[in-house]
Motif scaffolding. Sequence first.
Motif, PDB file in Angstrom:
ATOM      1  N   THR A   1      17.526  43.201  11.890  1.00  0.00           N
ATOM      2  CA  THR A   1      16.084  43.437  11.762  1.00  0.00           C
ATOM      3  C   THR A   1      15.508  42.723  10.538  1.00  0.00           C
ATOM      4  O   THR A   1      14.356  42.305  10.548  1.00  0.00           O
ATOM      5  N   ASP A   2      16.299  42.569   9.469  1.00  0.00           N
ATOM      6  CA  ASP A   2      15.803  41.826   8.298  1.00  0.00           C
ATOM      7  C   ASP A   2      15.520  40.362   8.656  1.00  0.00           C
ATOM      8  O   ASP A   2      14.569  39.766   8.153  1.00  0.00           O
ATOM      9  N   ILE A   3      16.350  39.790   9.512  1.00  0.00           N
ATOM     10  CA  ILE A   3      16.143  38.393   9.920  1.00  0.00           C
ATOM     11  C   ILE A   3      14.866  38.312  10.767  1.00  0.00           C
ATOM     12  O   ILE A   3      14.036  37.416  10.592  1.00  0.00           O
ATOM     13  N   ALA A   4      14.694  39.289  11.665  1.00  0.00           N
ATOM     14  CA  ALA A   4      13.472  39.312  12.488  1.00  0.00           C
ATOM     15  C   ALA A   4      12.247  39.454  11.588  1.00  0.00           C
ATOM     16  O   ALA A   4      11.208  38.817  11.822  1.00  0.00           O
ATOM     17  N   GLY A   5      12.362  40.271  10.527  1.00  0.00           N
ATOM     18  CA  GLY A   5      11.251  40.437   9.583  1.00  0.00           C
ATOM     19  C   GLY A   5      10.928  39.127   8.880  1.00  0.00           C
ATOM     20  O   GLY A   5       9.758  38.774   8.696  1.00  0.00           O
ATOM     21  N   MET A   6      11.961  38.384   8.513  1.00  0.00           N
ATOM     22  CA  MET A   6      11.726  37.108   7.823  1.00  0.00           C
ATOM     23  C   MET A   6      11.092  36.099   8.783  1.00  0.00           C
ATOM     24  O   MET A   6      10.209  35.331   8.379  1.00  0.00           O
TER      25      MET A   6
END
Length: 434
Positions: free
Chosen positions: A60-65
């Motif tokens: 999810t952090d990658i999707a946020g970035m």
Amino acid sequence: MAAVSTVSQDILNPQLQIEGSARLNGVLQVSGAKNSALVLMTAALLCPEPVELCNVPNLTDIAGMVEILQTLGVRVQRDGDRMVLDASTLTSHEPPYQLVNSLRASFFSIGSLLGRLGHAKVPLPGGCRIGARPVVEHIRGLKSLGAHVTVEHGVVSASVPGTKKRLKGASIVLDCPSVGATETILMAAVLAEGTTTIENAAQEPEVQDLANMLVAMGADISGAGGPLITIHGVDQLHSVSSAYPVIPDRIEAGTFLIAAAITRSSLRVEPVVADHLSSVLQKLRDCGCKLDIDDLGITITPGDIQAVDITTQPFPGFPTDLQAPFMALMTTAKGTSVISEKIYENRLQHVAELQRMGASIRVEGSTAIVEGVVQLSAAPVTGSDLRASAAMVIAGLAAHGTTSVSGLKHLDRGYDRIESKLTAVGARLERNLA
Ligand code: UD1
């Protein structure tokens, strides 16, 4: 009414149900490093051509970035673990507050926005549960490179004076070897005029990965991975000739090795760069695990687990991000372990949850004294941050009974498909969505 309310709460708060005490065996696959991938994605902002990454984890952090970069005008395409970032269409220098606030690493984009555009306006990332996490060093570094920086109403505005809009190389000595500050300054300096040196730089493998990718894009950097980094500014960066592979996630690998140790299971973990985990591997050996290391990965065979002490330190010391998982292991070790958290002031919140599972732990300031018990027992527990959640999963794997772990939004930030990976090696766990 009551039943409806319970269901809706469960939907909002999914849980992992872990049936403990299962022996594990087989091979655990490690994904690309979250902390590397996030910063490599922001480095793509420096380049007017598309940049391709591979081995990008699904988090999810990658999707946020991705979302943050898209708001800046970057075109992002994803296909499995491959990602193409095209910042030729970069239109904005202002990532939005809500997104930066939920993803600290996105603040580091201030370095690449400033280097590429000559100005950037980025909200302060704020503190978080584990500690205050200032960005003083990042800002001081950018000022040394000639940027005019102001902080007003929680927003950092940075601009490069003059018509050329180009930062100027400088000698920078960090007060503390901050990973994010080193990465921010490194990204700002690659397009600066002249030479920049960063002394007391962070030596984490993710810094080295960033430097390697920037060099593949035409930057001139030496010394990354050590305490002194030298950057000779270049006029422009270019695309990488083939997809740049993100390094394997050393924290995920360490988590899996600890999972093997706590379940007293022989497991293989790959891919792993053993040099990225040397302090952790030493502690695993010290507590009674046999490690067979080759170029691809590590096979761990735990023995009778004995208590060992750990103190978290900047790399190459024991990583703070594995303190909570290692504490879970120590709760079932023979003897007393002293665990000192030296990086973050509030990173012992998992202690209370481990105690609910029968662990015997006393806290004195930022130190936890752990008396090993014969076995943990299942309980409903909550992971208060990413690595605390991982510690709960590890404890659940070893506990007697069915542990239910809440706080999965934290876990999903940093562990790619954790249930399916653990299930594949014999763990009994499932996500309860309803
Ligand atoms: C990175 C990692 C994080 C890891 C941490 C420490 C990413 C995205 N995150 O975070 O997972 O836990 O390194 O290994 O890579 N400090 C100051 N002043 C500053 C900056 C930092 O005092 O200006 C202190 C912090 O309060 C903390 C220590 O330095 O005590 C480490 O922080 P830092 O290395 O900056 O962590 P991050 O880069 O945010």
